[in-house]
Every structure is written in C-alpha cells, then in structure tokens.
Design a protein around this motif. Structure first.
Motif, mmCIF file in Angstrom:
data_model
loop_
_atom_site.group_PDB
_atom_site.id
_atom_site.type_symbol
_atom_site.label_atom_id
_atom_site.label_comp_id
_atom_site.label_asym_id
_atom_site.label_seq_id
_atom_site.Cartn_x
_atom_site.Cartn_y
_atom_site.Cartn_z
ATOM 1 N N ARG A 15 59.361 22.298 -0.733
ATOM 2 C CA ARG A 15 60.145 21.121 -1.228
ATOM 3 C C ARG A 15 61.374 21.677 -1.966
ATOM 4 O O ARG A 15 62.143 20.751 -2.697
ATOM 5 N N GLY A 16 61.393 22.792 -2.333
ATOM 6 C CA GLY A 16 62.381 23.640 -3.198
ATOM 7 C C GLY A 16 63.129 24.713 -2.236
ATOM 8 O O GLY A 16 62.387 25.272 -1.444
ATOM 9 N N LEU A 17 64.320 24.973 -2.845
ATOM 10 C CA LEU A 17 65.055 26.058 -2.267
ATOM 11 C C LEU A 17 65.419 27.019 -3.167
ATOM 12 O O LEU A 17 65.908 26.733 -4.250
ATOM 13 N N VAL A 18 65.241 28.470 -2.908
ATOM 14 C CA VAL A 18 65.629 29.468 -3.876
ATOM 15 C C VAL A 18 66.810 30.236 -3.104
ATOM 16 O O VAL A 18 66.471 30.498 -2.010
ATOM 17 N N VAL A 19 67.671 30.498 -4.034
ATOM 18 C CA VAL A 19 68.798 31.304 -3.406
ATOM 19 C C VAL A 19 68.819 32.564 -4.266
ATOM 20 O O VAL A 19 69.065 32.475 -5.420
ATOM 21 N N SER A 20 68.570 33.676 -3.651
ATOM 22 C CA SER A 20 68.453 35.072 -4.400
ATOM 23 C C SER A 20 69.292 36.099 -3.450
ATOM 24 O O SER A 20 68.533 36.587 -2.591
ATOM 25 N N TYR A 21 70.326 36.449 -3.911
ATOM 26 C CA TYR A 21 71.005 37.003 -2.835
ATOM 27 C C TYR A 21 70.380 38.555 -2.542
ATOM 28 O O TYR A 21 70.609 38.893 -1.342
ATOM 29 N N CYS A 22 69.777 38.864 -3.560
ATOM 30 C CA CYS A 22 68.939 40.222 -3.224
ATOM 31 C C CYS A 22 67.381 39.737 -3.529
ATOM 32 O O CYS A 22 67.347 39.246 -4.636
ATOM 33 N N PHE A 23 66.606 39.970 -2.778
ATOM 34 C CA PHE A 23 65.326 39.679 -2.631
ATOM 35 C C PHE A 23 64.305 40.556 -1.955
ATOM 36 O O PHE A 23 64.922 41.013 -1.204
ATOM 37 N N ALA A 24 63.213 40.402 -2.058
ATOM 38 C CA ALA A 24 62.078 41.265 -1.435
ATOM 39 C C ALA A 24 62.243 40.784 0.116
ATOM 40 O O ALA A 24 62.746 39.790 0.642
#
Length: 746
Positions: A351-360
């Motif tokens: 139910r949530g969105l995460v934007v992490s340009y660099c991620f695992a």
C-alpha cells in the motif's frame, strides 16, 4: 530360518532382518547395529565399490504394491551380477517381508537384501540403504513404482563417476493410464542426448526417482531423518552443490523408463493444510538455507530456486486461505530465516511506494540506508530503483535486509547519473509508467517514500505526487543536496524542458516563486520542500544548515512545520549473522576496526601519527585493521610511519560480512568530516555509526567540534586531526582491554 519365539527378534544373517512387532525398541536398535556393523557392514565412502548398481527401495506398509516393484527389477536386462536390491522395511511389517522373501526365493540368482528401519522415516530408511550399498552407483525406487526392463542397463551405460544419468519418467494414474507428457518428463526429453550441468535444472533436484548417482558422493551426504517431507529436495540439493556433476539423459525408450504411480496418499498429493503447506515447507527451507555460502555463487542461485519452489506452497495456501495471512507471517518469522522469499507471500499487499534511485542488489550506502528505512517503517511496499550496473557492483545478499517488507521491486533501465538531467528525466518517465500501472493495480498507493543522495529519487517521487495529490509523501535527505562535503555548490544543471516546466508550474501554483538557478540539486531541494508532506533529516545540524541557505521566510516556515529529525536506522539484528566473516583476528591483542573511504577531508593521519608515537606496550598489543577503498595508499602511509604489522589494510568487505565483522572487533573507529571554511556547522552524521551501534561493540569517534557524531554515546573520543588526544585514547583502549581480559600490563 530359526524358529521365532514370542517377543523375540529373528535374523537371517545372510540377507534379511525381521523384527517382531512386540520386540522392544532398544532390542531392535541393537539388532540393527549388529546387522549393519557385522553381517552387512556399512560400506564407507572411500571403500572399494563393485562395478554396478545398488537399487534402494524404502517400503512403508507396502504389502499391496511391493511385488510389482520387485518383479520389475528381477526382469531387468542388466546382468544380475551387476546390481543388488536393498529393500528397507520402514516401520511395522504389514506382510511386506513375506512377499519379498517369496520373490527372493523365486529369483536366487539376484543379490537381494532386506533390512529393517525401526521408526518410520523415509530419510532414515534411505540412509540405511545408502550405508549398506556395495556397488559403484545407486538409484532409488519407491515401493509403489516400477521400472522398465532396460532401466538399469541404460542408466549404467550412460553413467560415469562425474555424470548423473537420467531416465524418462512416466506417470501412471489409478486406472493404469500412462502419461509421458508430464512436466518433469517434458524437461527430460528436451535435454536430448547432450550433457548438461546437473544443478542447472531444479526440477531434477526435486525428486528421488529416475537418476543413477555415484555412490561415493551419496555416502558423504545422507538424507535428513527429521524432515517429515521434502527430504528428497534437501538431499539432491546438497548432492548437487557439493559436486560439480554433469548429467545426461540415458535413453528415450519406454523400456528404459521409470514408471511413477500417482496415489492419493502420496506426499506430492498431500492436501494443502497449514502443517504440510506452511510448517513442513519452512522446515525444508531452513535446511536448504543452511547450505548457502552467501557469496552470490551459482550454488546459492540453485538453492534460492529450490527455496522459492517450497515457498510457492505457502503462497498457494495463502491464496486459498487469505484470512490466515497473520498466522502464516508469524510462522515464517518464528523460523528466523535469513532470506525468505517474502515477495511471494507479500504479493498484492503493498500500500506504499518507495523510490530509491540506487537500491539493493546494488552495493551503495544509499541502497543500504534505504533498505534499513523500509525495515524501520515496517510497511509492505513496492520499490522502484534504477539499473546501476555500469557504476555499482551487485551484492544480492543486500536484498535480505528489507525483503520482509517488499511486495515487488522494479528496476528501471535508464542510464545511471548523479547529475545528468537527461538521464534523470528518462528514469522519471520510465519509473512513472511503472508507478502508475502498479497504483491502479493496488487500488491506489497510500504512502510514498523517497530518499536522496541520488536526486532522481525525489524527482520521480515529486512527479508521482503531482499526479496523485492524496498520497502521503515522506522525503528524506541523507545529506545536503545543494552543497557537497566541502560546502561548495554541486555542479549539475537541469534543462528547462517539459518536465522542468511541470515542476515550475506546480511550485508557482503553491504560492512560491520560481528560481533563477538551473542547478538541478537546488531544484531537487526546492520542489521537495514544497510538495512533500513530511521531510526527514538525519540530524539537527543538517536541518539547520540546509535552512541557512533558504532565503524565503515563508518557505523556511513551511519546511520547519513538516520536518522530522531521524538518525540513520540500525540494521535488524539478524543482518549481523547472515554472512559470517572469514577475516581472522588474533585474540592475544586488542583489535580496532576502521571501515571507510579515504576522502580529502576524512582520513586517519592522526591515528597513524598517534600509533607511531605511542608506548611500546600499545604498539605491541594493539592492532588497527583498515578496510578501505584505497588499501595500497594506506599501506604506503603505514610503511612511512614504520607501522607494518601494527596496521593492516585491505579492501572493503561485502556489507553483510562487514556487519558480522563489526561484532568481532574490540573497538570500532569512526571519523567525522573535517569541515572547511565554507561550513559554519557540521551537518554530516556518518551512516557507519548506526551500523556500529547494532554491533554492541565500543565506538571511538574522531570528532569535529559540535558535530552530530559528537552528541552520540561514544566509548572513546578525540578531536579530528589531534594526534596527541589519539595517543591518550590508544592508551585508554589498551588499559580497558587488559582489565577486561584479565591481562596484566607489560
């Protein structure tokens, strides 16, 4: 055979063992040891084995079917001198023994032994057979199955000590109908007659049947005797990863096939109840995971594939019992697995969105901290990140940090860039398409989280917020964006294109002026300040510093009203145990560990100077271990200071190995950024500190006056650049270590 007395045990020492049901367990076990160790001794893995095949048949209450199975082996075209049949009666004898001895007597030219396993256990029964096997190769046949007349001959002709030979497998239903088009056999047929890697086809590792295996290798592995199901998967997986076997399909003939009877009571046809589909699958996953080396190797890939296959049972159970999600989640948590494929059971729950340009899986501090933030927030989310393959190496183990809370992760294929507007715009465009599609699928995201240092994260989040004003956007700044570690403006301009104009318009519509600058970093801060619902800073100094160059009083008030200070999260405790460090530390000295890059304004010169000027006791009893991006530069400095043997330098370790290493050092060293004249206060809190906190070990801080780090609990502290204070700390560390270890000063 000698007359059997009531409550006694009879043994046909030449080939069989029969146990009366009324005999005591202790007597039975003693007899089993006698039989295996003296009359039919276990053949050790290094012992000479005869050319040919040992056929191992565990049988549990098999009187209604064992005759067909055994008869198919007596009818083999392979010379009877070239194979043996080992039948293990698994638990109570329901008449299987009598049927077997009758067939044995009718076929005196065959090597046929009957052994007994006291307590019913498929794994234990197979292990009895493995111990007793005398031939160079072995194969397993279930008591309800049968084989074609050329089964053994064809398998033996194709086998070698480094190659597993495989036969076709044909399913047989209750009416006797044959199905050679079953999924397993389709994969077997597709292999043709070319050799391939045994471990490369996970389907072949999921069953005991239709394979001829080198006996020496099998004797080193054994089956789990504790698993209630799935022991075959764990056995074949371990056999595959511990041996670099090739494999080949021995024949396409029906006469060389394995015929698998489909019974309602078969393990593969068990109903999906909670125990079988969840608990028993987790037991198998736990054992599979124990064989991982956590080095992103091919073997780990094989094990991960098998783990996902087991987790699919849990997913199917959840699909049928959606109201039991809490119970299933608690069961998975209770097993304390290091890397469960949570995405399978989290599917559809974000139910949530995460934007992490660099991620695992990309190895980068930003990726790690974003993962820790997801864990801290504790909500199931989708993640959008960029393909960083050209600028960052992969470390798939990083995915274990936050996988517990991830539904789906989407990698955007855009050229990676820190300061390139064109590349960032491409990421925004492609990422937005994914975000919009997923937003519709989940029925609308409720929350949005983004984190920078990479500005692409906030720009994509801002664009999504513009289109979805009801989503609650939390934006985090790891460091100031407009200025770098020296307080200088970061280079990098945006282009006043369509994307920029959309950002400019929404800024103006919110009652704020447009900016004249083209700095994409300044605009990244500006748009985020205005549009985000919550702003997170890692320390009070950072918030104060970033506000200091905001000239608009209205914007300052706007920022302060929705700002929160939150330090970098500490990793979950299990992350410190996933990847055991292979770095050896001597226990006869006090070991100080430093992990970090050498920057122009963040070095270890004062520590090296202090070591060179410390007492002989310190130099004799203290070792500094440096893990850095430039170990050769450190080694040159160490040589100049005459500290060889006292300071050891090497490259970085993978993040999870680093976490484990932090638990082993006596003291951990972390240093502040040394400010230049452009910065009135120090806004940086080293993210390494939060990792050190989770280790439970004492921390020594090299501090800039008034820095965020200086306000943290530290066991030892000295000023950045102050070698005299560092000498004092080294003496304190040694004294504390000697006191704690009971070692007298020398």
């Amino acid at each position: 055979m000698a007359e059997q007395k009531e409550g006694s045990v009879d043994v046909d020492y030449g080939s069989t063992m029969v146990v009366d049901d009324t005999a005591r367990d202790a007597e039975i076990l003693a007899l089993r040891r006698l039989l295996i160790e003296s009359e039919t001794p276990a053949v050790q893995s290094g012992a000479d084995l005869s050319p040919g095949i040992s056929v191992i048949i565990p049988s549990y209450l098999g009187s209604d079917r064992i005759a067909v199975c055994l008869q198919s082996l007596f009818e083999q075209t392979l010379n009877p001198a070239s194979f043996e049949i080992i039948l293990i009666i698994n638990g109570s004898d329901d008449g299987t023994y009598g049927i077997a001895t009758t067939l044995r007597d009718a076929n005196p030219g065959h090597h046929f032994r009957i052994l007994y396993q006291v307590h019913p256990s498929a794994g234990a029964a197979r292990n009895v057979g493995i111990d007793a096997a005398r031939f160079e190769y072995l194969t397993f046949v279930d008591d309800d199955d049968y084989v074609g007349p050329k089964f053994l001959e064809r398998l033996l002709a194709a086998a070698s000590p480094t190659c597993v030979s495989i036969s076709p497998i044909v399913n047989v239903d209750a009416q006797g109908n044959l199905n050679a088009s079953n999924p397993v056999n389709v994969q077997i047929s597709a292999r043709g007659n070319k050799k391939f890697s045994f471990k490369s086809v996970s389907t072949f590792l999921g069953l005991n049947a239709c394979k001829l295996l080198p006996t020496k290798a099998v004797k080193k592995v054994k089956y789990s005797e504790l698993l209630r199901s799935g022991e075959d998967v764990c056995f074949m997986a371990r056999l595959a990863v511990e041996n670099n076997f090739e494999a080949v399909v021995a024949t396409t003939e029906a006469s060389g096939s394995y015929f698998r009877i489909l019974r309602d009571e078969s393990i593969s046809r068990q109903p999906l109840n909670f125990d079988f589909a969840v608990i028993q699958r987790l037991e198998v996953i736990q054992q599979l995971e124990s064989h991982k080396s956590w080095d992103s190797s091919t073997n780990d890939g094989v094990l991960n594939g098998l783990i996902k296959s087991q987790a699919n049972f849990i997913k199917r159970y959840l699909n049928e019992h959606p109201n039991e999600r809490q119970q299933v989640t608690e069961a998975v948590d209770a097993f304390n697995l290091k890397d469960f494929p949570w995405s399978l059971i989290n599917a559809g729950n974000a139910r949530g969105l995460v934007v992490s340009y660099c991620f695992a899986p990309y190895s980068d501090t930003s990726a790690v901290v974003a993962s820790k933030a997801i864990v801290e927030r504790g909500d199931i989310v989708d993640v959008i990140y960029n393909n960083m393959g050209s600028v960052r190496r992969k470390d798939s183990n990083l995915e274990t940090i936050a996988s517990r809370f991830i539904d789906s992760a989407f990698e955007i294929d855009a050229p990676p860039s820190f300061a390139g507007w064109k590349q960032i715009s491409e990421f925004v465009k492609k990422g937005l398409a994914i975000a919009d599609r997923r937003d519709m699928l989940v029925g609308g995201y409720e929350t949005l989280y983004s984190r920078v240092l990479w500005p692409g994260s906030h720009f994509l989040a801002a664009k999504f917020k513009i289109q979805n004003p009801n989503v609650v956007w939390t934006a985090e700044f790891s460091d100031p964006m407009s200025t770098d570690a020296q307080g200088k403006l970061r280079p990098g301009d945006l282009i006043r294109d369509e994307l920029f104009e959309e950002f400019e318009q929404v800024v103006v519509s919110r009652g704020f002026e447009s900016l004249e600058t083209n700095s994409l970093f300044t605009w990244c801060e500006y748009v985020t300040y205005i549009l985000a619902d919550e702003l997170i800073f890692t320390n009070e100094n950072q918030l104060t510093y970033m506000l200091s160059y905001v000239s608009d009083p209205k914007l300052k008030e706007h920022i302060q009203a929705k700002s929160t200070v939150r330090v970098h999260p500490t990793p979950p405790s299990r992350s410190y145990e996933i990847l055991p460090a292979k770095y050896e530390l001597a226990h006869s000295v006090v070991n100080v560990g430093y992990f970090g890059a050498f920057y122009e304004n963040r070095g270890l010169m004062e520590v090296l100077t202090a070591l060179a000027n410390s007492s002989a006791a310190v130099r004799r009893k203290l070792r500094l271990h440096v893990f850095t991006n430039k170990p050769d530069d450190v080694i040159r400095q160490v040589q100049e200071f005459g500290l060889m043997g006292i300071v050891k330098a090497q490259g970085y370790r993978p993040y999870l190995e680093f976490l484990n290493l932090t638990t082993k050092f006596d003291v951990l060293l972390v240093n502040d950024v040394e400010r230049t004249g452009e910065m009135a206060i120090n806004p940086f809190l080293p993210s390494k500190y939060s990792d050190y906190v989770g280790s439970g070990q004492p921390v020594w801080g090299l501090l800039d006056e008034g820095s965020p780090l200086s306000a943290k609990p530290l066991a030892y502290s000295s000023a950045v650049g102050n070698a005299v204070q560092a000498v004092r700390v080294l003496e304190e560390i040694l004294a504390d270590w000697q006191e704690g270890s009971g070692i007298a000063a020398s």
